[in-house]
Design an enzyme around this catalytic site. Structure first.
Site, PDB file in Angstrom:
ATOM      1  N   SER A  46     -34.908  44.703  80.541  1.00  0.00           N
ATOM      2  CA  SER A  46     -33.738  45.141  79.697  1.00  0.00           C
ATOM      3  C   SER A  46     -33.914  44.693  78.524  1.00  0.00           C
ATOM      4  O   SER A  46     -33.028  44.893  77.330  1.00  0.00           O
ATOM      5  CB  SER A  46     -32.427  44.478  80.301  1.00  0.00           C
ATOM      6  N   LYS A 114     -41.514  40.694  88.828  1.00  0.00           N
ATOM      7  CA  LYS A 114     -40.411  41.546  89.561  1.00  0.00           C
ATOM      8  C   LYS A 114     -40.910  42.839  89.335  1.00  0.00           C
ATOM      9  O   LYS A 114     -41.406  43.218  88.323  1.00  0.00           O
ATOM     10  CB  LYS A 114     -39.049  41.201  88.801  1.00  0.00           C
ATOM     11  N   GLU A 183     -29.311  46.230  93.053  1.00  0.00           N
ATOM     12  CA  GLU A 183     -28.577  46.573  91.843  1.00  0.00           C
ATOM     13  C   GLU A 183     -27.733  47.693  92.240  1.00  0.00           C
ATOM     14  O   GLU A 183     -28.140  48.718  92.685  1.00  0.00           O
ATOM     15  CB  GLU A 183     -29.434  47.279  90.491  1.00  0.00           C
TER      16      GLU A 183
HETATM   17  O1  KIV Z   1     -34.198  43.935  83.179  1.00  0.00           O
HETATM   18  C1  KIV Z   1     -33.390  43.358  83.716  1.00  0.00           C
HETATM   19  O2  KIV Z   1     -32.663  42.740  83.127  1.00  0.00           O
HETATM   20  C2  KIV Z   1     -33.023  43.281  85.281  1.00  0.00           C
HETATM   21  C3  KIV Z   1     -31.675  42.876  85.537  1.00  0.00           C
HETATM   22  C4  KIV Z   1     -30.651  43.880  85.226  1.00  0.00           C
HETATM   23  C5  KIV Z   1     -31.798  42.771  87.185  1.00  0.00           C
HETATM   24  O3  KIV Z   1     -33.890  44.140  86.032  1.00  0.00           O
END
Ligand code: KIV
Length: 278
Positions: A46, A114, A183
């Protein structure tokens, strides 16, 4: 705060202690998140939107993520730090996925990586875990493939979709993921998934039944744009506070009231007189 480990996160799930995760993209943000007491930090892709000015996350590169993850790891020591793998850093093949996960772990020192996807990513998760790294999975609305999902919409609303989500959750757990982000999932489904898994679930737009909650730093503090998804709660009007501070500085400079004597360095009168004479 003591360093948060995977066993501690599992213990929190077991004991019904809520886990808090907040995103951060720089050392100062990580320090604030740690001071707030969050157990986990996500260096999310993000960052492409909230820090780099892109309209989505797809343009984010490995180099940008390594740099941000390293800064976050320098800024906070206790939280469990998760680094996002950007679009196309893990989909092409497994050796490349291992190598890119390895960059976040070796060059930046994150505790886990992740990646987005369920059953279709189980083999990749297994490969990265097999190489000795912890993986957090991300299912439900997966922004990197939002086009395929028909846009940014709640996932798992009908029986078929709900079954798919449960299968995805089971698949990433079986592949060795240490936690899973859910999500934009209906709250009762997220609760059911949470009850069925032994690994912690971290929800965003997934209701109160998850083991933990994650929100984006800028969304919590009102630092990003006017659009606010329904699941975001704004806890501070940071944009207004920062703007007021900056505007006050600009006004002071224009009025000539900054710098005053308290914010400047003096010079001995004798030195000044001598200079004037020369
Ligand atoms: O990129 C991010 O901030 C995320 C969150 C919204 C879980 O993947």
């Amino acid at each position: 705060m003591k360093k948060i480990s995977l066993p501690r996160l599992r213990e929190m799930k077991g004991g019904g202690e809520p886990i808090t995760m907040i995103t951060a993209y720089s050392a100062w943000q990580a320090r604030l998140v740690e001071e707030a007491g969050a157990e986990m930090i996500l260096v999310g892709d993000s960052l492409g939107m909230v820090e780099k000015g892109f309209s989505g996350t797809l343009p984010v590169t490995m180099d940008v993520m390594v740099d941000a993850c390293a800064a976050v790891c320098r800024g906070a020591s206790a939280p469990f730090i998760v680094g996002d793998m950007p679009f196309l850093s893990y989909e092409v093949d497994r050796p490349q996925a291992i190598a890119n996960a390895g960059r976040l772990v070796k060059e930046a020192a994150v505790d886990a990586v992740k990646l987005e996807g369920g059953r279709e990513r189980a083999g990749t998760i297994e490969a990265i875990v097999g190489a000795g790294m912890a993986v957090v999975a991300h299912i439900g609305l997966t922004p990197q493939s939002a086009t395929l999902l028909g846009g940014f919409r709640v996932q798992g609303k009908d029986l078929e979709g709900a079954r798919r989500l449960l299968d995805d959750a089971r698949a990433v757990e079986a592949a060795g993921a240490c936690a899973v982000v859910l999500e934009c999932v209906p709250a009762p489904l997220a609760r059911l998934v949470t009850n069925r898994l032994s690994i912690p679930t971290i929800g965003i737009g997934a209701g109160a039944g998850c083991d933990g909650q994650v929100l984006v730093f800028h969304d919590i503090l009102g630092l990003y744009g006017d659009f606010r998804p329904r699941f975001v709660k704004r806890y501070a009007d940071g944009g207004r506070i920062l703007r007021e501070g900056l505007t006050a500085f600009v006004d002071d400079v224009r009025r000539g009231t900054f710098p005053d004597d308290d914010h400047a360095f003096g010079l001995d009168e004798a030195v000044l007189e001598e200079l004037d004479r020369s």
